[in-house]
Design an enzyme around this catalytic site. Structure first.
Site, PDB file in Angstrom:
ATOM      1  N   PRO A  43      10.532 -59.182  18.355  1.00 58.49           N
ATOM      2  CG  PRO A  43      12.267 -60.192  19.552  1.00 58.49           C
ATOM      3  CD  PRO A  43      11.875 -59.191  18.643  1.00 58.49           C
ATOM      4  N   PRO A 226       5.571  -1.863   9.166  1.00 62.81           N
ATOM      5  CG  PRO A 226       6.739  -1.735  11.733  1.00 62.81           C
ATOM      6  CD  PRO A 226       5.714  -2.586  11.111  1.00 62.81           C
ATOM      7  CG  ASP A 249       2.811   2.974  -0.242  1.00 59.38           C
ATOM      8  OD1 ASP A 249       3.744   2.585   0.520  1.00 59.38           O
ATOM      9  OD2 ASP A 249       1.748   3.179   0.249  1.00 59.38           O
ATOM     10  CE  LYS A 271      -0.971   9.433  -2.725  1.00 59.60           C
ATOM     11  NZ  LYS A 271      -1.129   7.877  -2.531  1.00 59.60           N
ATOM     12  N   GLY A 303       2.478  -0.038   6.681  1.00 61.50           N
ATOM     13  CA  GLY A 303       1.867  -0.177   8.122  1.00 61.50           C
ATOM     14  C   GLY A 303       0.617  -1.135   7.689  1.00 61.50           C
ATOM     15  CG  ASP A 304      -3.707  -0.757   9.380  1.00 63.77           C
ATOM     16  OD1 ASP A 304      -4.032  -2.484   9.790  1.00 63.77           O
ATOM     17  OD2 ASP A 304      -4.808  -0.074   9.387  1.00 63.77           O
ATOM     18  CB  ILE A 307      -3.856   3.719  10.974  1.00 61.38           C
ATOM     19  CG1 ILE A 307      -5.098   2.876  11.903  1.00 61.38           C
ATOM     20  CG2 ILE A 307      -2.599   4.765  11.818  1.00 61.38           C
ATOM     21  CD1 ILE A 307      -4.152   2.035  12.835  1.00 61.38           C
ATOM     22  CB  THR A 332      -0.236   1.113  12.462  1.00 56.93           C
ATOM     23  OG1 THR A 332      -0.264   2.316  11.958  1.00 56.93           O
ATOM     24  CG2 THR A 332      -0.025   0.764  14.246  1.00 56.93           C
ATOM     25  CB  ALA A 333       4.551   3.413  11.493  1.00 57.66           C
ATOM     26  CG  MET A 384       3.199  10.850   6.761  1.00 55.91           C
ATOM     27  SD  MET A 384       1.759  10.891   5.829  1.00 55.91           S
ATOM     28  CE  MET A 384      -0.051  11.040   7.280  1.00 55.91           C
ATOM     29  N   GLY A 413      12.383   2.829  11.019  1.00 57.72           N
ATOM     30  CA  GLY A 413      11.478   1.822  12.010  1.00 57.72           C
ATOM     31  C   GLY A 413      11.372   0.806  12.118  1.00 57.72           C
TER      32      GLY A 413
END
Length: 460
Positions: A43, A226, A249, A271, A303-304, A307, A332-333, A384, A413
């Site tokens: 309606p 990370p 890795d 590694k 990470g990146d 870097i 990155t870390a 590292m 982290g």
């Protein structure tokens, strides 16, 4: 699966919408977008709904629903606030074998409206059968975030060239060609807004594929961040789902690796301290060899990749070999671990600069410009550096930094196993040994570490 996902072609097809309120208007928007001709039985109707009816070339039947309104229609939607009317519409439509949807009443429906992700001609429907529409909308939001806005343009480009490709290439070469189009330089040009260049690239490459349909591969160099999978970029996730082979890795977390395409081949090339599973030169060559076999190769790094990730060496080799590649940066870390530890890398009162440094020992020696590093007003982040933490702290003290300079170690982290140990240059080596800190661990040194107790939000 109770509901079979189907796609209706509603272009210029008459669809009856019973109801004139806000819910009816929302359904009318979808039907109108699909090109349907709207017939509305109610309606009263709102101004927007009336305009949609006009634009669709339909009609407003300004009266309450009657069974005769179903004559000649292809699809029915009941969206009134009167449950008895909605039930009547459903019953009448079922008698005529018309597909019917009754809003918020799945038991009265023969079809439901999915939550829709739309990119041009590409439409993805997520349906819970009407049982959990909020969940379906949440999944839609997640897909909206994952799919590039350019996907629709790529789909339109594919549609406009489909017949040319079909005529030029037989199966299975044609399938491989489209796969290359959707994940290679053509798609990247579209994402960059270069649609005409993308079309030219597609047609030029079509000629090459027609003359020499050899396997064509590509390498994706992707930063996996990370550890926390929530920190991946959308582009990283898309490429992780496209890869045939992944080289990863030790710094890639299990949570991130889990998001790689499940049927992709996985090759560990990580590694560890004082042990190289695969020499870097062999990794570089393996990327080239796998791509030349026609694979989409994912080089996934923690990470990146640029870097302390040796990503530059890998793409240098790929460029020399003429292998196409993409690089996707990752968090990155230093940034991720510091944030999760509650340590700002810069702060007006403590640090006006930040330096990322590799703390990797070579032949037991850590040769760094200690005089430059032992400067107040900056933050030092050592990657590292766990093995050389005693050397790092001693050298910084010997070159002028106070032995009370705040310092922290962040183990694993951003992951559920993250641990943070806070001390100073004098105490940090002992704390690392006492707490049995393990790699991967990041060292953060500077006045910003003193802010952790106040600013930390992330606690395990």
């Amino acid at each position: 699966m109770r509901y079979l996902p189907l796609a209706f072609d509603l272009l210029d097809r008459p669809c009856l919408l019973v109801g004139g309120g806000g819910i009816a208007t929302r359904k009318a928007r979808l039907l109108h977008k699909a090109g349907a001709r709207l017939l509305v039985a109610a309606p009263e109707v709102g101004e927007e709904l009336l305009e949609l009816v006009r634009e669709s070339g339909g009609r407003w039947l300004s009266e309450r629903y009657e069974p005769r309104h179903l004559d000649g229609v292809d699809l029915v939607v009941a969206a009134t606030s009167d449950s008895s009317v909605n039930a009547a519409v459903s019953a009448d439509a079922r008698v005529r074998h018309l597909p019917v949807n009754v809003v918020d009443s799945p038991e009265l429906c023969t079809f439901t409206f999915p939550a829709i992700v739309e990119r041009g001609p590409l439409a993805i429907g997520i349906s819970s059968g009407g049982g959990a529409p909020v969940l379906a909308r949440r999944i839609r939001a997640q897909l909206e975030a994952l799919l590039s806005p350019a996907v629709g343009v790529v789909a339109e480009l594919a549609a406009s060239t489909r017949e040319q490709v079909k005529a030029a290439l037989p199966e299975p070469v044609r399938r491989d060609f489209w796969r290359w189009v959707f994940s290679g330089p053509v798609a990247r040009k579209v994402e960059a807004g270069q649609v005409q260049q993308a079309r030219a690239e597609l047609l030029h490459s079509l000629g090459e594929w027609q003359g020499s349909p050899e396997p064509r591969g590509e390498v994706y160099l992707v930063g996996g961040g990370p550890g926390d999978s929530d920190l991946l970029t959308f582009r990283a996730l898309r490429l992780m789902q496209e890869a045939d082979v992944v080289l990863y890795d030790r710094l890639v977390s299990p949570a991130v690796l889990e998001l790689v395409r499940r049927d992709a081949e996985r090759i560990y090339v990580g590694k560890q301290k004082q042990f190289h599973a695969v020499p870097q030169e062999d990794i570089n060559q393996r990327l080239v060899d796998l791509a030349r076999q026609g694979n989409k190769v994912l080089r996934l790094k923690g990470g990146d990749p640029f870097i302390f990730g040796r990503g530059g060496e890998e793409i240098d080799r790929l460029a020399d070999a003429g292998i196409p590649f993409q690089v996707v940066p990752g968090i990155t870390a230093a940034s991720g671990c510091a944030s999760y530890a509650g340590i700002p890398l810069t702060h007006r009162d403590h640090a006006q600069s930040v330096r990322f440094i590799t703390g990797h020992l070579k032949d037991g020696i850590l040769a760094l410009p200690w005089g430059e590093l032992a400067t107040p007003g900056q933050t030092l982040v050592f990657y590292m550096g766990l093995t050389g933490i005693e050397t790092i702290c001693r050298e910084l003290i010997d070159h002028g930094l106070s032995k009370k300079t705040p310092a922290a170690l962040v183990e694993k982290g951003t992951t559920p196993d993250q641990r943070v140990v806070v001390g100073d240059l004098e105490t940090l080596p002992g704390l690392a040994e006492r707490e049995k800190i393990e790699a991967p661990a990041l060292s953060i040194i500077g006045g910003v570490v003193s802010l952790r107790d106040k600013l930390s939000w992330f606690r395990r």
